[in-house]
Design a protein around this motif. Structure first.
Motif, mmCIF file in Angstrom:
data_model
loop_
_atom_site.group_PDB
_atom_site.id
_atom_site.type_symbol
_atom_site.label_atom_id
_atom_site.label_comp_id
_atom_site.label_asym_id
_atom_site.label_seq_id
_atom_site.Cartn_x
_atom_site.Cartn_y
_atom_site.Cartn_z
ATOM 1 N N GLU A 170 0.832 -1.200 0.000
ATOM 2 C CA GLU A 170 0.000 0.000 0.000
ATOM 3 C C GLU A 170 0.868 1.252 0.000
ATOM 4 N N VAL A 171 0.481 2.210 -0.853
ATOM 5 C CA VAL A 171 1.205 3.471 -0.976
ATOM 6 C C VAL A 171 0.465 4.531 -0.170
ATOM 7 N N GLY A 172 1.185 5.212 0.709
ATOM 8 C CA GLY A 172 0.579 6.271 1.514
ATOM 9 C C GLY A 172 0.516 7.570 0.727
ATOM 10 N N LEU A 173 -0.687 8.038 0.438
ATOM 11 C CA LEU A 173 -0.862 9.271 -0.320
ATOM 12 C C LEU A 173 -1.583 10.307 0.528
ATOM 13 N N THR A 174 -1.281 11.568 0.272
ATOM 14 C CA THR A 174 -2.048 12.627 0.910
ATOM 15 C C THR A 174 -3.417 12.699 0.255
ATOM 16 N N ARG A 175 -4.302 13.476 0.867
ATOM 17 C CA ARG A 175 -5.658 13.601 0.324
ATOM 18 C C ARG A 175 -5.645 14.162 -1.099
ATOM 19 N N LYS A 176 -4.820 15.174 -1.341
ATOM 20 C CA LYS A 176 -4.760 15.777 -2.670
ATOM 21 C C LYS A 176 -4.112 14.822 -3.672
ATOM 22 N N GLU A 177 -3.064 14.129 -3.252
ATOM 23 C CA GLU A 177 -2.419 13.176 -4.153
ATOM 24 C C GLU A 177 -3.400 12.091 -4.570
ATOM 25 N N TYR A 178 -4.142 11.562 -3.606
ATOM 26 C CA TYR A 178 -5.119 10.523 -3.943
ATOM 27 C C TYR A 178 -6.203 11.082 -4.862
ATOM 28 N N ALA A 179 -6.662 12.300 -4.579
ATOM 29 C CA ALA A 179 -7.737 12.893 -5.377
ATOM 30 C C ALA A 179 -7.322 13.045 -6.838
ATOM 31 N N VAL B 33 1.507 16.321 -8.478
ATOM 32 C CA VAL B 33 1.837 15.282 -9.454
ATOM 33 C C VAL B 33 3.290 14.844 -9.285
ATOM 34 N N GLY B 34 4.180 15.789 -8.978
ATOM 35 C CA GLY B 34 5.578 15.436 -8.731
ATOM 36 C C GLY B 34 5.733 14.489 -7.552
ATOM 37 N N HIS B 35 5.014 14.784 -6.464
ATOM 38 C CA HIS B 35 5.053 13.898 -5.296
ATOM 39 C C HIS B 35 4.459 12.523 -5.624
ATOM 40 N N LEU B 36 3.377 12.530 -6.389
ATOM 41 C CA LEU B 36 2.747 11.265 -6.791
ATOM 42 C C LEU B 36 3.737 10.400 -7.558
ATOM 43 N N ARG B 37 4.431 11.014 -8.510
ATOM 44 C CA ARG B 37 5.381 10.256 -9.322
ATOM 45 C C ARG B 37 6.503 9.680 -8.466
ATOM 46 N N GLN B 38 6.966 10.455 -7.502
ATOM 47 C CA GLN B 38 8.013 9.938 -6.609
ATOM 48 C C GLN B 38 7.524 8.706 -5.857
ATOM 49 N N LYS B 39 6.314 8.775 -5.325
ATOM 50 C CA LYS B 39 5.788 7.667 -4.533
ATOM 51 C C LYS B 39 5.487 6.437 -5.388
ATOM 52 N N LEU B 40 5.179 6.666 -6.670
ATOM 53 C CA LEU B 40 4.872 5.554 -7.563
ATOM 54 C C LEU B 40 6.093 5.112 -8.364
ATOM 55 N N ALA B 41 7.259 5.723 -8.073
ATOM 56 C CA ALA B 41 8.490 5.415 -8.814
ATOM 57 C C ALA B 41 8.246 5.535 -10.315
ATOM 58 N N ASP B 42 7.605 6.638 -10.693
ATOM 59 C CA ASP B 42 7.210 6.855 -12.084
ATOM 60 C C ASP B 42 8.080 7.962 -12.680
ATOM 61 N N ARG C 175 5.424 5.161 -16.647
ATOM 62 C CA ARG C 175 4.668 3.911 -16.681
ATOM 63 C C ARG C 175 3.193 4.165 -16.400
ATOM 64 N N PHE C 176 2.900 5.209 -15.617
ATOM 65 C CA PHE C 176 1.541 5.413 -15.127
ATOM 66 C C PHE C 176 0.936 6.766 -15.516
ATOM 67 N N ILE C 177 1.648 7.859 -15.254
ATOM 68 C CA ILE C 177 1.084 9.193 -15.472
ATOM 69 C C ILE C 177 1.864 9.906 -16.565
ATOM 70 N N ALA C 178 1.174 10.214 -17.653
ATOM 71 C CA ALA C 178 1.802 10.920 -18.768
ATOM 72 C C ALA C 178 1.384 12.387 -18.744
ATOM 73 N N THR C 179 2.331 13.265 -19.043
ATOM 74 C CA THR C 179 2.047 14.695 -19.146
ATOM 75 C C THR C 179 1.742 15.046 -20.592
ATOM 76 N N GLU C 180 0.632 15.719 -20.802
ATOM 77 C CA GLU C 180 0.314 16.277 -22.112
ATOM 78 C C GLU C 180 0.656 17.759 -22.024
ATOM 79 N N ALA C 181 1.796 18.133 -22.592
ATOM 80 C CA ALA C 181 2.372 19.462 -22.389
ATOM 81 C C ALA C 181 1.363 20.578 -22.669
ATOM 82 N N GLY C 182 1.229 21.455 -21.683
ATOM 83 C CA GLY C 182 0.343 22.611 -21.822
ATOM 84 C C GLY C 182 -1.129 22.290 -21.733
ATOM 85 N N VAL C 183 -1.473 20.999 -21.547
ATOM 86 C CA VAL C 183 -2.889 20.609 -21.518
ATOM 87 C C VAL C 183 -3.275 20.006 -20.178
ATOM 88 N N GLY C 184 -2.631 18.887 -19.802
ATOM 89 C CA GLY C 184 -3.007 18.215 -18.574
ATOM 90 C C GLY C 184 -2.273 16.911 -18.408
#
Length: 228
Positions: free
Chosen positions: A152-161, A199-208, A214-223
């Protein structure tokens, strides 16, 4: 013949649950019951009811919170049944995703008519998944748990959201403005640095690795997009 619709009743008053069960079963519905918010969310995740009937005054958590959690992974109709009769409470519930609101005391015939109306309006497609699996990553939207390689990965409320919002639409780009509006509120849609930090913290916790995600892709300037 089609299967009878399943109605989940979440209410801490046994007499109300019994009254609704008798009334709904007499109309041919299958009825599930829960006395707490946690039990109700568990029942909903396991049994995928066609309609949820939700009291707001629950012993373990406010019904508004149950509604918000349910809406993270299900589009099934929700009828709020509550003694809270203020306009503010009704508006909050409807804005949080409730489809209808009935105040106690109530007439059973009107209640049953509203159930029938919600069943007619129910989405014909599949509801969003209660859990999303991306190889070693499991995002359990029903129980608000994230597992990576079984841990289990410990996430903050905002990270999980943020992760839950992306997981609710895997493969689809969610704009920065939409994420900021939904998670931080309409007054923060220009504060994109909030989102970048989370998102930066999320990636650190997910080793992404953002350069080879592997999990979260950035669409530059969009989302952002959860890779599916």
């Amino acid at each position: 013949m089609s299967q009878p619709a399943t109605i989940l009743v979440i209410d801490d008053e046994p007499q109300i649950r019994k009254f609704l069960r008798i009334s709904l079963v007499s109309q041919g519905y299958t009825v599930l019951e829960a006395a707490t918010g946690a039990e109700g969310l568990s029942q909903a995740a396991l049994n995928k009811p066609d309609v949820m009937v939700l009291d707001l005054g629950l012993p373990d958590m406010d019904g508004q919170h149950v509604l918000c959690e349910f809406r993270e992974w299900s589009t099934a109709p929700v009828l709020v049944l509550s003694v809270r009769a203020s306009e503010a409470q009704k508006v909050q519930a409807l804005d949080s995703g409730a489809n209808d609101y009935v105040t106690k005391p109530f007439g059973i015939q009107e209640f049953l008519a509203r159930i029938r109306a919600l069943l007619r309006q129910a989405p014909s497609g599949e509801a969003r998944q209660a859990a999303v699996e991306l190889g070693p990553l499991i995002i359990d939207l029903a129980f608000r748990r994230v597992l990576l390689d079984g841990v289990e990965v410990g996430l903050t409320r905002k990270e999980y959201a943020v992760l839950a919002q992306l997981a609710s639409h895997p493969g689809r780009v969610i704009t920065q403005q939409q994420l900021l509006k939904d998670i931080w509120g309409p007054s923060h849609v220009e504060n994109s640095h909030y989102l970048r930090i989370v998102v930066g913290h999320l990636r650190q916790k997910l080793a992404d690795d953002p350069t080879s995600p592997r999990f979260i892709a950035t669409e530059a300037g969009v989302g952002y997009r959860l890779l599916s």
